[in-house]
Write a protein that holds these residues in place. Structure first.
Motif, PDB file in Angstrom:
ATOM      1  N   ASP A   1      -4.747   1.512   5.638  1.00 46.48           N
ATOM      2  CA  ASP A   1      -4.864   0.051   5.577  1.00 46.48           C
ATOM      3  C   ASP A   1      -3.864  -0.640   6.504  1.00 46.48           C
ATOM      4  O   ASP A   1      -4.135  -1.713   7.042  1.00 46.48           O
TER       5      ASP A   1
ATOM      6  N   THR B   1      -5.796  -7.346   1.847  1.00 50.97           N
ATOM      7  CA  THR B   1      -5.589  -7.749   3.251  1.00 50.97           C
ATOM      8  C   THR B   1      -5.339  -9.248   3.432  1.00 50.97           C
ATOM      9  O   THR B   1      -4.392  -9.633   4.130  1.00 50.97           O
TER      10      THR B   1
ATOM     11  N   TRP C   1       0.845  -1.197   0.000  1.00 50.54           N
ATOM     12  CA  TRP C   1       0.000   0.000   0.000  1.00 50.54           C
ATOM     13  C   TRP C   1       0.883   1.252   0.000  1.00 50.54           C
ATOM     14  O   TRP C   1       2.058   1.195   0.372  1.00 50.54           O
TER      15      TRP C   1
ATOM     16  N   SER D   1      -8.047  -2.308  -0.125  1.00 49.25           N
ATOM     17  CA  SER D   1      -8.253  -3.092   1.099  1.00 49.25           C
ATOM     18  C   SER D   1      -8.325  -4.585   0.823  1.00 49.25           C
ATOM     19  O   SER D   1      -8.060  -5.411   1.702  1.00 49.25           O
TER      20      SER D   1
ATOM     21  N   TYR E   1     -13.518  -0.630   5.233  1.00 39.75           N
ATOM     22  CA  TYR E   1     -12.449   0.367   5.211  1.00 39.75           C
ATOM     23  C   TYR E   1     -13.003   1.581   4.459  1.00 39.75           C
ATOM     24  O   TYR E   1     -13.194   1.530   3.250  1.00 39.75           O
TER      25      TYR E   1
END
Ligand code: SF4
Length: 298
Positions: free
Chosen positions: A23, A56, A17, A53, A120
């Motif tokens: 995040d 993740t 990111w 996001s 998010y």
């Protein structure tokens, strides 16, 4: 008892990111929450939609599924129903969950499957160059927009409440410790939990930055997203006054922004309702104590 370290929940792959992205804080909080709850990685699955996001699950050493745009909730609910013993966490951005995925967001609230959904919220579509997301306010113009936003802000907390989510909370991505506690509570909640996370996107959202959330020289009382809610979600109040207070707090936005648990309700999970109709549904469920009374007429 599993003897796991925090590092055991981290994948070898490093996040890519942008520097300063919210995040990172959410990922750290989720790792810490799974570690502190001692969730077995082989019995834990994190699902994502599409967006920044959605990376993740790549960074966690648990099972992970990167699904389609807006479709994370149907896939995550299906996994939980197929294996009720899994710890299931779904993650996605405001565009993913409240734009193309809005129908699934509402339908999930009606079911109350026992899992956590983390939204998010950076108000933009970060992965595709910062177009206005569903939570950007009317007339607001980020640096990635040629004109001010002509659409109104959608309030995720009010939508979750109307849809029937049985645990509703809000956190802030840079308050990692506070967020970790909310994630733990959301995972342990019996039913569908919704966690709205305010998350700066330093690349495309120059309006609600970390400096906006916490102005230079801030004290904790000046920081916007820190007004704590009652950990019990308005205890000792009548149902009507709880609802009114929920709406009032959910709409509060400006100098102070409430975070914490807004709503908690004990209602039968979808798993319990399925058991009433389908005798062959896994007998071992529930594994975490008795369910709320089941009233299929209600
Ligand atoms: Fe984070 Fe925004 Fe960069 Fe996406 S574009 S990684 S949300 S800072």
């Amino acid at each position: 008892m599993l003897e796991l370290k925090l590092a055991d929940y981290k994948a070898e792959k490093q996040p890519d990111w942008c520097p300063g992205c919210g995040d990172y804080g959410i990922l750290s909080a989720l790792q810490m929450a799974l570690f502190e709850l001692k969730r077995d990685p082989s019995q834990t699955a994190v699902f994502s939609g599409i967006g920044c996001s959605a990376k993740t699950p790549h960074y966690l050493n648990v099972y992970g599924v990167h699904t389609l745009h807006g479709r994370v909730l149907p896939v995550a609910q299906g996994a939980k129903l197929a294996n009720p013993h899994l710890t299931v966490v779904a993650v996605g951005g405001d565009g993913d969950g409240l734009g193309i995925g809005a129908g699934h967001f509402v339908a999930a609230g009606r079911r109350n499957v026992d899992m956590l959904y983390i939204l998010y919220d950076n108000e933009v579509y970060g992965l595709t160059k910062g177009q206005a997301g569903p939570t950007l306010g009317l007339g607001e113009k980020t640096k990635s927009l040629p004109k001010p936003n002509p659409q109104s802000r959608l309030n995720p907390l009010l939508l979750a409440f109307a849809a029937g989510y049985t645990w509703i909370a809000r956190g802030y991505a840079y308050d990692v410790k506070g967020l970790k506690e909310l994630i733990k509570e959301g995972i342990e909640h019996r039913g569908l939990a919704f966690l709205h996370v305010l998350q700066p996107c330093p690349t495309y959202n120059d309006l609600h930055t970390k400096e906006w959330f916490a102005p230079p020289g801030f004290t904790s009382s000046r920081k916007r997203a820190t007004t704590p809610m009652s950990p019990q979600g308005f205890p000792r109040r009548s149902w009507t006054s709880k609802m009114m207070l929920f709406q009032e707090k959910a709409l509060e936005w400006g100098e102070r922004i409430p975070v914490g648990v807004f709503w908690k309700a004990e209602l039968p999970t979808f798993e319990a309702r399925l058991k009433a109709y389908l005798p062959r549904y896994p007998e071992a469920y529930p594994a975490r104590g008795p369910e709320a009374p089941l009233d299929l007429e209600g």
